[in-house]
Design an enzyme around this catalytic site. Structure first.
Site, short mmCIF file in Angstrom:
data_model
loop_
_atom_site.label_atom_id
_atom_site.label_comp_id
_atom_site.label_asym_id
_atom_site.label_seq_id
_atom_site.Cartn_x
_atom_site.Cartn_y
_atom_site.Cartn_z
N ASP A 114 0.82 -1.21 0.00
CA ASP A 114 0.00 0.00 0.00
C ASP A 114 0.86 1.27 0.00
O ASP A 114 1.97 1.27 0.53
CB ASP A 114 -0.94 -0.01 1.22
CG ASP A 114 -2.15 0.88 1.01
OD1 ASP A 114 -2.38 1.33 -0.13
OD2 ASP A 114 -2.88 1.12 1.98
N ASN A 125 -10.83 -2.60 -5.81
CA ASN A 125 -9.98 -1.71 -6.61
C ASN A 125 -10.54 -1.47 -8.01
O ASN A 125 -10.16 -0.51 -8.68
CB ASN A 125 -8.53 -2.23 -6.70
CG ASN A 125 -7.75 -2.09 -5.40
OD1 ASN A 125 -6.90 -2.91 -5.09
ND2 ASN A 125 -8.04 -1.06 -4.62
N SER A 131 -8.43 -4.50 5.09
CA SER A 131 -9.12 -4.30 3.81
C SER A 131 -9.46 -5.63 3.12
O SER A 131 -9.27 -5.80 1.92
CB SER A 131 -8.27 -3.42 2.87
OG SER A 131 -7.97 -2.18 3.47
#
Ligand code: IPE
Ligand code: IPE
Ligand code: MG
Length: 234
Positions: free
Chosen positions: A12, A60, A187
């Site tokens: 990330d 995403n 996540s």
């Protein structure tokens, strides 16, 4: 030094890395994937047997078309390169996630090819989570289990060991889970496998997370007291 058997990584901070330099987010992803190439080799050379990475979540796909296209292209080219390099290193490449629309067909084809090309490799496993969502993985496994029970292939009760075989890949539990960029959340990453993982949240953006940073993570891991619910005997 204790070496974790399974290291998992939430890559990330690529976007912020680029934005802070006045570059496009896609440039940040390029840097991130470049970094992953050397870092993954380093981690697997340390004696880690399984290295999992979160490369692209199901969510995403909600980003701009431009960013999604750039990422898919990077993955397509990157995975082909990895396959050649890892084949020499005797590393097996596997993928976790939904191998279906909206993943582009050429990406799915490469995933299947690369898994096939490297399936006999035995020194380590590189597990790439692509179009992945951990809750969906548990649901997909549960649905397959119900199907097999209904068809008489599987008998109840289902144990943890059996459940683990129904996941996208049969992997050992995660020992060390690293997420860069100072975000302290999963996540949706490998919820089942992360059950007893040690968490490590460095502030570094992924493109800046280098070999020495992994060495620091290993040092920290070695300081952790993994009790698994038990109490240390004197
Ligand atoms: C991680 O970097 C890579 C992917 C999610 C594909 P991000 O793109 O999430 O970077 P930030 O969080 O916006 O900095
Ligand atoms: C998680 O990162 C997915 C990947 C690293 C591939 P995100 O940047 O997409 O997650 P959130 O939005 O911060 O939770
Ligand atoms: Mg992010």
């Amino acid at each position: 030094m204790k070496i974790p058997k399974h290291v998992a990584f939430i890559l990330d901070g690529n976007g912020r890395w680029a934005q802070e330099r006045g570059l496009s987010r896609s440039k940040g992803h390029e840097e991130g994937y470049k970094n992953l190439r050397s870092l993954s080799k380093y981690i697997l050379s340390k004696g880690v047997e399984v290295f999992s990475v979160y490369a692209f979540s199901t969510e995403n796909f909600g980003r701009s078309k431009q960013e999604v296209d750039a990422l898919m292209n990077l993955i397509l080219v990157g995975v082909k390169k990895y396959a050649q390099e890892f084949a020499k290193e005797n590393i097996k490449i596997v993928f976790s996630g939904i191998r279906n629309y909206p993943l582009p067909k050429d990406v799915i084809d490469v995933m299947n090819e690369v898994e096939d090309q490297t399936k006999e490799n035995s020194r380590g496993i590189f597990n790439i989570c692509l179009n992945y969502d951990g809750q969906q993985e548990i649901l997909d496994a549960s649905n397959k289990i119900v199907e097999d029970v209904n068809n008489g292939i599987l008998k109840l009760p289902v144990t943890k060991e059996i459940f683990n075989k129904y996941l996208y890949q049969e992997l050992p539990p995660i020992d060390l889970l690293i997420r860069t960029s100072a975000e302290n959340r999963l996540s949706g990453f490998m919820l089942w496998q992360a059950s007893y993982a040690e968490f490590y949240f460095p502030k570094t953006y992924f493109p800046d997370f280098k070999e020495k940073d992994f060495d620091m993570a290993l040092e920290e891991y070695n300081k952790r007291d993994r009790r698994f619910g038990k109490i240390k005997e004197n």
